[in-house]
Design an enzyme around this catalytic site. Structure first.
Site, PDB file in Angstrom:
ATOM      1  N   GLU A  54      -4.664 -14.632 -14.379  1.00  0.00           N
ATOM      2  CA  GLU A  54      -3.486 -14.526 -13.494  1.00  0.00           C
ATOM      3  C   GLU A  54      -3.289 -15.755 -12.622  1.00  0.00           C
ATOM      4  O   GLU A  54      -2.284 -15.888 -11.951  1.00  0.00           O
ATOM      5  CB  GLU A  54      -3.551 -13.245 -12.655  1.00  0.00           C
ATOM      6  CG  GLU A  54      -4.831 -13.004 -11.912  1.00  0.00           C
ATOM      7  CD  GLU A  54      -4.861 -11.655 -11.177  1.00  0.00           C
ATOM      8  OE1 GLU A  54      -3.829 -10.978 -11.093  1.00  0.00           O
ATOM      9  OE2 GLU A  54      -5.941 -11.291 -10.677  1.00  0.00           O
ATOM     10  N   ARG A 103     -11.585  -2.988 -11.841  1.00  0.00           N
ATOM     11  CA  ARG A 103     -11.355  -4.339 -11.336  1.00  0.00           C
ATOM     12  C   ARG A 103     -12.017  -4.431  -9.974  1.00  0.00           C
ATOM     13  O   ARG A 103     -11.820  -3.555  -9.122  1.00  0.00           O
ATOM     14  CB  ARG A 103      -9.861  -4.619 -11.190  1.00  0.00           C
ATOM     15  CG  ARG A 103      -9.652  -5.972 -10.519  1.00  0.00           C
ATOM     16  CD  ARG A 103      -8.239  -6.358 -10.369  1.00  0.00           C
ATOM     17  NE  ARG A 103      -7.564  -5.633  -9.307  1.00  0.00           N
ATOM     18  CZ  ARG A 103      -6.260  -5.737  -9.102  1.00  0.00           C
ATOM     19  NH1 ARG A 103      -5.521  -6.474  -9.902  1.00  0.00           N
ATOM     20  NH2 ARG A 103      -5.695  -5.082  -8.122  1.00  0.00           N
ATOM     21  N   ASN A 138       1.847 -10.094 -12.993  1.00  0.00           N
ATOM     22  CA  ASN A 138       2.489 -10.097 -11.662  1.00  0.00           C
ATOM     23  C   ASN A 138       2.117 -11.369 -10.903  1.00  0.00           C
ATOM     24  O   ASN A 138       2.974 -12.036 -10.324  1.00  0.00           O
ATOM     25  CB  ASN A 138       2.057  -8.876 -10.832  1.00  0.00           C
ATOM     26  CG  ASN A 138       2.310  -7.571 -11.546  1.00  0.00           C
ATOM     27  OD1 ASN A 138       3.103  -7.531 -12.474  1.00  0.00           O
ATOM     28  ND2 ASN A 138       1.636  -6.514 -11.131  1.00  0.00           N
ATOM     29  N   ASP A 139       0.832 -11.662 -10.918  1.00  0.00           N
ATOM     30  CA  ASP A 139       0.399 -12.869 -10.216  1.00  0.00           C
ATOM     31  C   ASP A 139       0.606 -14.126 -11.053  1.00  0.00           C
ATOM     32  O   ASP A 139       0.879 -15.192 -10.501  1.00  0.00           O
ATOM     33  CB  ASP A 139      -1.071 -12.736  -9.795  1.00  0.00           C
ATOM     34  CG  ASP A 139      -1.190 -11.907  -8.531  1.00  0.00           C
ATOM     35  OD1 ASP A 139      -0.442 -12.189  -7.575  1.00  0.00           O
ATOM     36  OD2 ASP A 139      -1.984 -10.952  -8.508  1.00  0.00           O
ATOM     37  N   CYS A 186      -1.957  -6.226 -18.190  1.00  0.00           N
ATOM     38  CA  CYS A 186      -1.943  -5.121 -17.229  1.00  0.00           C
ATOM     39  C   CYS A 186      -0.904  -5.316 -16.124  1.00  0.00           C
ATOM     40  O   CYS A 186      -0.775  -4.492 -15.238  1.00  0.00           O
ATOM     41  CB  CYS A 186      -3.330  -4.902 -16.629  1.00  0.00           C
ATOM     42  SG  CYS A 186      -3.898  -6.281 -15.645  1.00  0.00           S
ATOM     43  N   ARG A 208      -7.463  -0.214  -9.863  1.00  0.00           N
ATOM     44  CA  ARG A 208      -7.411  -1.105  -8.694  1.00  0.00           C
ATOM     45  C   ARG A 208      -8.349  -0.542  -7.625  1.00  0.00           C
ATOM     46  O   ARG A 208      -7.957   0.341  -6.865  1.00  0.00           O
ATOM     47  CB  ARG A 208      -5.981  -1.188  -8.158  1.00  0.00           C
ATOM     48  CG  ARG A 208      -5.004  -1.923  -9.059  1.00  0.00           C
ATOM     49  CD  ARG A 208      -3.639  -2.043  -8.395  1.00  0.00           C
ATOM     50  NE  ARG A 208      -2.780  -3.013  -9.028  1.00  0.00           N
ATOM     51  CZ  ARG A 208      -1.783  -2.708  -9.861  1.00  0.00           C
ATOM     52  NH1 ARG A 208      -1.517  -1.466 -10.158  1.00  0.00           N
ATOM     53  NH2 ARG A 208      -1.044  -3.667 -10.377  1.00  0.00           N
ATOM     54  N   HIS A 254       0.831  -1.203   0.000  1.00  0.00           N
ATOM     55  CA  HIS A 254       0.000   0.000   0.000  1.00  0.00           C
ATOM     56  C   HIS A 254       0.861   1.246   0.000  1.00  0.00           C
ATOM     57  O   HIS A 254       0.627   2.182  -0.743  1.00  0.00           O
ATOM     58  CB  HIS A 254      -0.898   0.092   1.236  1.00  0.00           C
ATOM     59  CG  HIS A 254      -1.496  -1.198   1.637  1.00  0.00           C
ATOM     60  ND1 HIS A 254      -1.886  -1.481   2.911  1.00  0.00           N
ATOM     61  CD2 HIS A 254      -1.764  -2.277   0.898  1.00  0.00           C
ATOM     62  CE1 HIS A 254      -2.369  -2.703   2.949  1.00  0.00           C
ATOM     63  NE2 HIS A 254      -2.298  -3.202   1.749  1.00  0.00           N
TER      64      HIS A 254
HETATM   65  C1  PEP Z   1      -1.167  -8.528 -11.783  1.00  0.00           C
HETATM   66  O1  PEP Z   1      -1.256  -9.458 -10.971  1.00  0.00           O
HETATM   67  O2  PEP Z   1      -0.374  -8.524 -12.751  1.00  0.00           O
HETATM   68  C2  PEP Z   1      -2.002  -7.310 -11.631  1.00  0.00           C
HETATM   69  C3  PEP Z   1      -2.032  -6.385 -12.552  1.00  0.00           C
HETATM   70  O3  PEP Z   1      -2.709  -7.194 -10.487  1.00  0.00           O
HETATM   71  P1  PEP Z   1      -2.078  -6.756  -9.074  1.00  0.00           P
HETATM   72  O4  PEP Z   1      -0.651  -6.356  -9.317  1.00  0.00           O
HETATM   73  O5  PEP Z   1      -2.912  -5.647  -8.566  1.00  0.00           O
HETATM   74  O6  PEP Z   1      -2.224  -8.006  -8.275  1.00  0.00           O
HETATM   75 MG    MG Z   2      -2.941  -9.584  -9.653  1.00  0.00          MG
END
Ligand code: PEP
Ligand code: MG
Length: 767
Positions: free
Chosen positions: A623, A520, A646-647, A694, A484, A376
């Site tokens: 993801e 989202r 990312n995930d 994303c 987000r 955060h």
């Molecule tokens: C991701 O997981 O790539 C993503 C964009 O979501 P976050 O980073 O918010 O988990």
């Molecule tokens: Mg994610």
């Protein structure tokens, strides 16, 4: 100090043992060991570095021939520089021309270039890294092979002792820091500290230590405080100021503006709080400031003692409020008040609510000492454009307030008392950067994103806070590819109401100025835990009740949010809005999420009567690797896919995306990731589903051409990355991207993929 004349003999072992057993204190021990090597092997410079397993950094703990030491120590990350490589690869590295070696860093604490003969010997306990010894000779004075093996032998003999010393050093330094209290750091020249950046840019300002120790602040103030207002007048004044700062903040941070007012106002008017202060004044003859402090302290202690993180945060609200009241009743200005001078905040830990308070002042940067930054805090400082760095040196807390500081996020450095030359260079750099950006725009006046052969690419923005949209607009964004929504939830201490959410979402759509907006739904959990919702700590939150699992369990929270988004869409008449569901792990889950959405659509329709209802597009975030197996079915339930790399990387490779010590396993170019991405692109194409990316991989120059090569034409990235990405995309053709992607997909070894990526990027960037 020891007499080293004896050690010129071939067998120097006895003296080394003597040093180990007789040195007075760990620091002296390390220095003696180093001087033993310096004298025995006639070197002109040398250092002992100690490795920290947690931070994966190694710090210069003893030095010879480094005039800046110990005021400025060299701190490097594993793999950095020649010593870093010797530690990373667990082998001795020797060179007679250091500057021409891969990884060589001309560190500004190295005084000259005349010592090009480097010998870096890792100190290893089995496979475990303890540190390294670096010995330097003047250029043209090589080490003989026998010398190198003797140095390695001697180094092996001191490893255990150095390991003990390093453990002692960490205990000693913690003790010393406590004993030192807040004795100011003595600063004569410029000091530099290596850190790791959380955000971008650079900032200059005067130091301001963010004080958490409430009693330390108030005891000094109390003795001199003059009472100029009654408690009732003070309450009124504080309320007025809170309302003003809420309004000011509403411009920059509408998600959190009411938070500051609400939490403080409630406590202030509480009978237990205000009633007690008044009773102390009337019944016990306390002065007003003394009564405020007494009751404030009592509340702070109560909240701090709680096991609940949410309650602990409340202690900060009381601390803040008490200081504001003190300020209002007396003429004293508490240290914690909002600062108008350009300043750099130095703190050991900050909460999201602290960042909100800080953002109201003229803050130019933040240095965090310990604990790192939570997700955060990192996202907040990035969205608010505050250059922020983590420096693991408690000494920073002893920098006197008012001392000039530069934070340089591009190079991961913090400078205290910067030299004239340093300041001047920073000014030049920022001017050059502005010029560079305006050149990019001048070269592409339409400010559209097209490949070299003219194919249009869509560049959308990832938005965490509404404030980010401003940067996105400046970069001529194509819309919001990921909003987000968890931020308004994260920044508060309780759930935002449906009405509050409607306001925020409406504002977002308005700020987007007619461009597409993708909401989202709440992705709580993992590294985005909401303390007021998660009462029991999960052992493994990334695998726990996160995201869709959470909202499908607490359907009232999900419905409230869906209704709020739908209302904002109707209210603004936005025809190009989308809603996407995060962390979908099965077809059933997607169907369940959609059912909730349709339920909310029905209730809004009932309210609208005959008025036309606008229904958003519905998308799936890809993801969780499991859905790749059923992606064709998921496609049938989706208008679009958005790839959360990312995930996707975290769960495919089993690597915690927030854990630095396994960062080397987090490989976006792992064949499993590249091939998964290709599968997603192929399914999307065959099913006629729009697809974009994303996650952060989508802003990386190494992967943008890969994504284009597998058929993607839409990216959603951080707003400040858009201009650069646009410029980059203009450098290659679709055909080049396709060849590049095919090449990468044909390889199975990560090292081969890395080589191919290097080749391609070298070619593109050298033009
Ligand atoms: C991701 O997981 O790539 C993503 C964009 O979501 P976050 O980073 O918010 O988990
Ligand atoms: Mg994610």
């Amino acid at each position: 100090m020891f007499d080293f004349t004896l050690t010129k003999q071939k067998n120097a072992q006895p003296l080394l043992k003597e040093i180990i057993s007789q040195s007075n204190g760990t620091q002296a021990f390390l220095q003696n060991v180093l001087e033993y090597f310096v004298n025995t092997y006639s070197v002109v410079k040398g250092s002992i570095f100690i490795y920290d397993n947690v931070t994966r950094e190694f710090t210069q703990k003893a030095a010879y021939g480094f005039p800046m030491f110990p005021k400025a120590r060299i701190i490097l990350k594993i793999g950095e520089g020649i010593i870093g490589r010797s530690l990373a690869e667990r082998r001795t590295i020797y060179t007679e021309s250091a500057a021409s070696m891969r990884g060589y860093i001309r560190h500004h604490n190295f005084p000259d270039d005349d010592t090009q003969t480097y010998l870096a010997v890792p100190l290893l306990q089995g496979k475990e890294r303890v540190g390294a010894i670096l010995l330097l000779r003047p250029t043209g004075e090589p080490f003989l092979a026998e010398e190198i093996s003797s140095i390695r032998e001697n180094a092996n003999d001191v490893v255990s002792a150095i390991q003990n010393a390093s453990a002692l050093i960490s205990i000693e330094s913690a003790k010393r820091d406590i004993e030192k209290g807040m004795r100011p750091l003595e600063i004569t020249g410029e000091l530099s500290y290596r850190g790791s950046s959380v955000s971008h840019g650079w900032g200059i300002g005067v130091a301001h230590i963010f004080a958490r120790k409430y009693s330390r602040l108030t005891s000094a103030q109390l003795s001199t405080a003059k009472t100029v207002r009654s408690i009732d007048e003070a309450i009124e004044l504080v309320e007025k100021k809170l309302k003003e700062s809420t309004e000011a903040l509403n411009e920059r941070l509408p998600e959190a503006a009411s938070l500051i007012f609400e939490s403080s106002a409630m406590i202030m008017r509480d009978d237990n709080f205000l009633g007690k202060i008044k009773a102390l004044i009337s019944d016990k003859d306390y002065s007003t400031p003394k009564a405020i402090v007494e009751v404030g302290n009592e509340f702070i202690k109560l909240f701090e003692a709680s096991e609940d993180e949410y309650m602990q945060e409340k202690a900060r609200d009381v601390e803040d409020l008490t200081l504001q009241l003190l300020e209002a009743v007396s003429e004293e200005t508490p240290e914690y008040s909002i600062l108008t001078r350009p300043h750099i905040i130095i703190a050991d830990k900050l909460l999201p609510s602290d960042i909100l308070r800080i953002a109201q002042g003229n803050v130019k940067g933040i240095a965090l000492i310990a604990g790192g930054a939570t997700a955060h805090v990192s996202l907040l400082v990035r969205s608010l454009d505050i250059p922020t760095i983590i420096v693991k040196e408690l000494d920073l807390l002893r920098i006197p307030n008012g001392q000039e500081i530069i934070i340089d996020c591009a190079n991961d450095y913090l400078y205290v008392n910067p030299s004239e030359e340093r300041r001047y260079n920073f000014e030049l750099r920022s001017q050059a950067q502005k010029l560079d950006e305006s050149n990019i725009t001048a070269n592409n006046p339409a400010n559209e994103t097209v490949t070299l052969d003219g194919e249009r690419i869509t560049l959308m923005a990832n938005i965490n806070l509404i404030a980010d949209v401003q940067n996105a607009r400046k970069a001529n964004f194509d819309g919001i590819g990921l909003y987000r929504t968890e931020f308004p939830f994260i920044m508060r201490q309780s759930l935002p109401t449906e009405a509050e959410q409607v306001k925020i979402y409406t504002r977002l759509i308005q700020e987007a100025n007619g461009k597409p907006v993708t909401f989202r739904t709440l992705d709580a959990g993992g590294d985005k835990v909401l303390p007021y919702l998660y009462k029991t700590k999960e052992e493994n939150p990334a695998m726990g009740l996160r995201s869709m699992r959470f909202t499908l369990r607490y359907t009232n929270i999900m419905d409230q949010q869906l209704r709020a988004i739908l209302r904002a869409i109707q209210y603004t008449g936005c025809k190009n809005a989308s809603i996407m569901f995060p962390m979908i792990s099965s077809v059933e889950e997607m169907i369940a999420a959609k059912e909730r959405l349709w339920g909310c659509v029905d209730s809004i329709q009932a309210e609208l009567g005959d008025k036309e209802l606008i229904i958003p597009n519905i998308g799936t975030m890809v993801e969780i690797p499991a859905i790749l197996a059923v992606l064709d079915k998921i496609a049938e339930e989706s208008d679009f896919f958005s790839i959360g790399t990312n995930d996707l990387i975290q769960y495919t490779l089993g690597v915690d995306r927030t854990n630095d010590s396994v960062a080397s396993y987090y490989l976006p170019h792992h064949p499993a990731i590249l091939r998964s991405l290709k599968t997603i692109a192929d399914v999307a194409k065959s099913k006629g589903v729009h697809v974009s990316v994303c996650g952060e991989m989508g802003r990386d120059p190494r992967y943008i051409p890969f994504f284009i090569g597998i058929g993607l034409r839409c990216f959603s990235i951080e707003a400040i990355q858009i201009t650069r990405a646009r410029e980059l995309i203009s450098r290659f053709t679709i055909k080049q991207c396709e060849e590049y992607a095919n090449d990468l997909l044909s390889l199975s070894l990560t090292s081969e993929i890395e080589n191919r990526i290097d080749e391609f990027t070298d070619k593109i960037f050298s033009n």
